[in-house]
Design a protein around this motif. Structure first.
Motif, PDB file in Angstrom:
ATOM      1  N   GLU A  95      -4.968 109.753 120.444  1.00 25.72           N
ATOM      2  CA  GLU A  95      -5.705 108.528 120.153  1.00 25.72           C
ATOM      3  C   GLU A  95      -5.604 107.496 121.288  1.00 25.72           C
ATOM      4  N   GLU A  96      -4.411 107.378 121.829  1.00 26.58           N
ATOM      5  CA  GLU A  96      -4.165 106.376 122.874  1.00 26.58           C
ATOM      6  C   GLU A  96      -4.934 106.663 124.161  1.00 26.58           C
ATOM      7  N   ILE A  97      -5.070 107.944 124.471  1.00 21.01           N
ATOM      8  CA  ILE A  97      -5.643 108.247 125.782  1.00 21.01           C
ATOM      9  C   ILE A  97      -6.956 109.019 125.683  1.00 21.01           C
ATOM     10  N   ARG A  98      -7.649 108.855 124.568  1.00 20.90           N
ATOM     11  CA  ARG A  98      -8.968 109.488 124.464  1.00 20.90           C
ATOM     12  C   ARG A  98      -9.913 108.831 125.472  1.00 20.90           C
ATOM     13  N   PHE A  99     -10.917 109.577 125.888  1.00 23.66           N
ATOM     14  CA  PHE A  99     -11.969 108.931 126.678  1.00 23.66           C
ATOM     15  C   PHE A  99     -12.683 107.937 125.776  1.00 23.66           C
ATOM     16  N   GLY A 100     -12.979 108.410 124.520  1.00 22.90           N
ATOM     17  CA  GLY A 100     -13.678 107.543 123.575  1.00 22.90           C
ATOM     18  C   GLY A 100     -15.170 107.540 123.805  1.00 22.90           C
ATOM     19  N   ASP A 101     -15.594 107.328 125.008  1.00 19.84           N
ATOM     20  CA  ASP A 101     -17.032 107.419 125.247  1.00 19.84           C
ATOM     21  C   ASP A 101     -17.292 108.502 126.292  1.00 19.84           C
ATOM     22  N   ASN A 102     -18.421 109.135 126.147  1.00 19.46           N
ATOM     23  CA  ASN A 102     -18.703 110.264 127.026  1.00 19.46           C
ATOM     24  C   ASN A 102     -19.304 109.864 128.369  1.00 19.46           C
ATOM     25  N   ASP A 103     -19.549 108.581 128.571  1.00 15.51           N
ATOM     26  CA  ASP A 103     -20.070 108.155 129.875  1.00 15.51           C
ATOM     27  C   ASP A 103     -19.028 108.427 130.951  1.00 15.51           C
ATOM     28  N   ARG A 104     -17.809 108.018 130.645  1.00 16.26           N
ATOM     29  CA  ARG A 104     -16.712 108.240 131.587  1.00 16.26           C
ATOM     30  C   ARG A 104     -16.449 109.741 131.773  1.00 16.26           C
ATOM     31  N   LEU A 105     -16.468 110.446 130.656  1.00 16.20           N
ATOM     32  CA  LEU A 105     -16.268 111.897 130.732  1.00 16.20           C
ATOM     33  C   LEU A 105     -17.328 112.532 131.640  1.00 16.20           C
ATOM     34  N   ALA A 106     -18.577 112.103 131.473  1.00 14.39           N
ATOM     35  CA  ALA A 106     -19.671 112.684 132.269  1.00 14.39           C
ATOM     36  C   ALA A 106     -19.480 112.401 133.757  1.00 14.39           C
ATOM     37  N   ALA A 107     -19.000 111.186 134.084  1.00 18.80           N
ATOM     38  CA  ALA A 107     -18.768 110.853 135.490  1.00 18.80           C
ATOM     39  C   ALA A 107     -17.646 111.717 136.065  1.00 18.80           C
ATOM     40  N   LEU A 108     -16.619 111.946 135.260  1.00 20.29           N
ATOM     41  CA  LEU A 108     -15.513 112.802 135.721  1.00 20.29           C
ATOM     42  C   LEU A 108     -15.970 114.246 135.896  1.00 20.29           C
ATOM     43  N   VAL A 109     -16.838 114.694 134.993  1.00 23.56           N
ATOM     44  CA  VAL A 109     -17.360 116.059 135.115  1.00 23.56           C
ATOM     45  C   VAL A 109     -18.228 116.155 136.385  1.00 23.56           C
ATOM     46  N   ALA A 110     -18.996 115.110 136.660  1.00 23.00           N
ATOM     47  CA  ALA A 110     -19.841 115.112 137.867  1.00 23.00           C
ATOM     48  C   ALA A 110     -18.970 115.243 139.114  1.00 23.00           C
ATOM     49  N   ASN A 111     -17.861 114.528 139.107  1.00 17.47           N
ATOM     50  CA  ASN A 111     -16.923 114.621 140.221  1.00 17.47           C
ATOM     51  C   ASN A 111     -16.282 116.011 140.274  1.00 17.47           C
ATOM     52  N   LEU A 112     -15.933 116.499 139.088  1.00 10.54           N
ATOM     53  CA  LEU A 112     -15.278 117.807 138.985  1.00 10.54           C
ATOM     54  C   LEU A 112     -16.130 118.921 139.580  1.00 10.54           C
ATOM     55  N   VAL A 113     -17.420 118.920 139.255  1.00  9.58           N
ATOM     56  CA  VAL A 113     -18.275 120.011 139.729  1.00  9.58           C
ATOM     57  C   VAL A 113     -18.969 119.687 141.055  1.00  9.58           C
ATOM     58  N   GLY A 114     -18.646 118.524 141.633  1.00  9.32           N
ATOM     59  CA  GLY A 114     -19.269 118.150 142.902  1.00  9.32           C
ATOM     60  C   GLY A 114     -20.770 117.961 142.755  1.00  9.32           C
TER      61      GLY A 114
END
Ligand code: GLU
Length: 356
Positions: free
Chosen positions: A142-161
């Motif tokens: 709960e404490e360290i969830r992304f919570g919103d997928n905008d941030r997750l999507a940006a991290l995935v974009a970085n992850l896959v270049g």
């Protein structure tokens, strides 16, 4: 031959309808565009929201949506397969197979796990399978969830270049004002630097069911553009939403141009993916050495620290003005701060965050 790679994120308010069920027609439109892009030589990853909303529509029996984390996590577990079922069917209509990848913040914090997730996404692309990513809500802390997928999507974009990140939502993009309050509000089509004015425009808007809102999209755009990813915020409920957003024609959405001085992948990982475990406060001289001379942070420049960080953890570095100016991987633990190496954060492990 790959022409580019894109991460397409679609928010809860666009994935679900007014009663919270999956809005299949929207998925079909997105899937058709994604497959067309793939057939054109692009690598595409989809980040979807909507599991909690779809899950509650199924199991909530019309009651008010719960707010406690444990129930929401359980509800997401109900919604994920409903969502995947719909995506699978939508992509099948378009002629592609999908695979599900659920990620939690820890998967980004541990460098080994991070590279592992990247390997899986690459292998899916090699198989011509479209990866559908969501947060692993059911187990994320709960404490360290992304919570919103905008941030997750940006991290995935970085992850896959990725070269492009598209955030599909229920507005046309970033507007000059809130259109509900100001009918003269117009779309900002291009942003070359995310400065204070732009951040103010984004304000604290939130849509009804999603957890993102414009400020979380802007944070994602900042993260992505720093990693060299062009980012577009655009409408989901239009004909050819993805093609339109990437075509960048007039009115297609708000395009945030990628920075030319992009952070190397590992530095972007330090800046955005790793959770900070503490703070180092430094003096004026050290701040100068870091910001103007590209030096490492030495212990003599540190005037105070807090947090239970250990060697290798990420920490935020604040100057005399208490503003965060950098983030880096620390070489000494908090409990042995006085007797470790003289170099506290090496320049190779340091990212300056106040870039103009
Ligand atoms: N993981 C959440 C869900 O699928 C999405 C959070 C959000 O971006 O709103 O419900």
């Amino acid at each position: 031959m790959t022409r580019g790679s894109a991460v397409i994120k679609i928010g809860t308010s666009s994935v679900t309808n007014e009663v919270g069920g999956v809005d299949y027609d929207v998925l079909v439109n997105v899937a058709a565009d994604v497959v067309a892009l793939r057939d054109d030589g692009w690598t595409v990853v989809v980040v979807t929201s909507g599991a909690i909303t779809a899950g509650w529509a199924d199991v909530g029996g019309g009651r008010r949506r719960p707010t406690d984390a444990a129930t929401l996590q359980a509800v997401s577990a109900v919604g994920q397969p409903l969502l995947m079922h719909a995506w699978r069917n939508a992509f099948q209509e378009a002629g592609a197979t999908v695979g599900q990848v659920l990620l939690a913040p820890l998967d980004f914090s541990h460098r080994g796990q991070y590279l592992h997730a990247r390997g899986t996404l690459e292998a899916l692309a090699d198989l011509h399978v479209i990866a559908i990513v969501n947060e692993n809500d059911a187990v994320a802390d709960e404490e360290i969830r992304f919570g919103d997928n905008d941030r997750l999507a940006a991290l995935v974009a970085n992850l896959v270049g990725a070269t492009h990140l598209v955030l599909l939502t229920d507005t046309d993009g970033l507007l000059t004002a809130d259109p509900r309050l100001d009918p003269t509000a117009t779309l900002i089509e291009e942003v070359s630097a995310i400065d204070a004015t732009i951040e103010e425009l984004a304000g604290r808007s939130r849509s009804g069911v999603g957890s993102g809102g414009m400020s979380s999209k802007l944070a994602a755009a900042r993260m992505a553009t720093w990693s060299g990813v062009t980012t577009v915020i655009a409408a989901a409920r239009v004909a050819h939403p993805v093609k339109r957003a990437l075509g960048a024609g007039p009115g297609a959405g708000t395009t945030f141009h990628a920075r030319t001085d992009r952070l190397p992948a590992r530095k972007a990982w330090i800046a955005f993916a790793v959770a900070s475990r503490g703070t180092l406060e430094i003096n004026q001289g050290a701040m100068q050495a870091l910001e103007h001379h590209g030096r490492s942070l030495l212990r003599v420049g540190v005037v105070g620290y807090d947090g239970g960080f250990v060697e290798g953890d990420a920490v935020e570095i604040v100057g005399p003005d208490r503003e965060v100016l950098a983030k880096g991987l620390v070489r000494v633990s908090a409990d042995s701060f006085a007797d470790g190496d003289d170099v506290v954060v090496h320049r190779d492990d340091l990212v300056l965050l106040r870039r103009p």
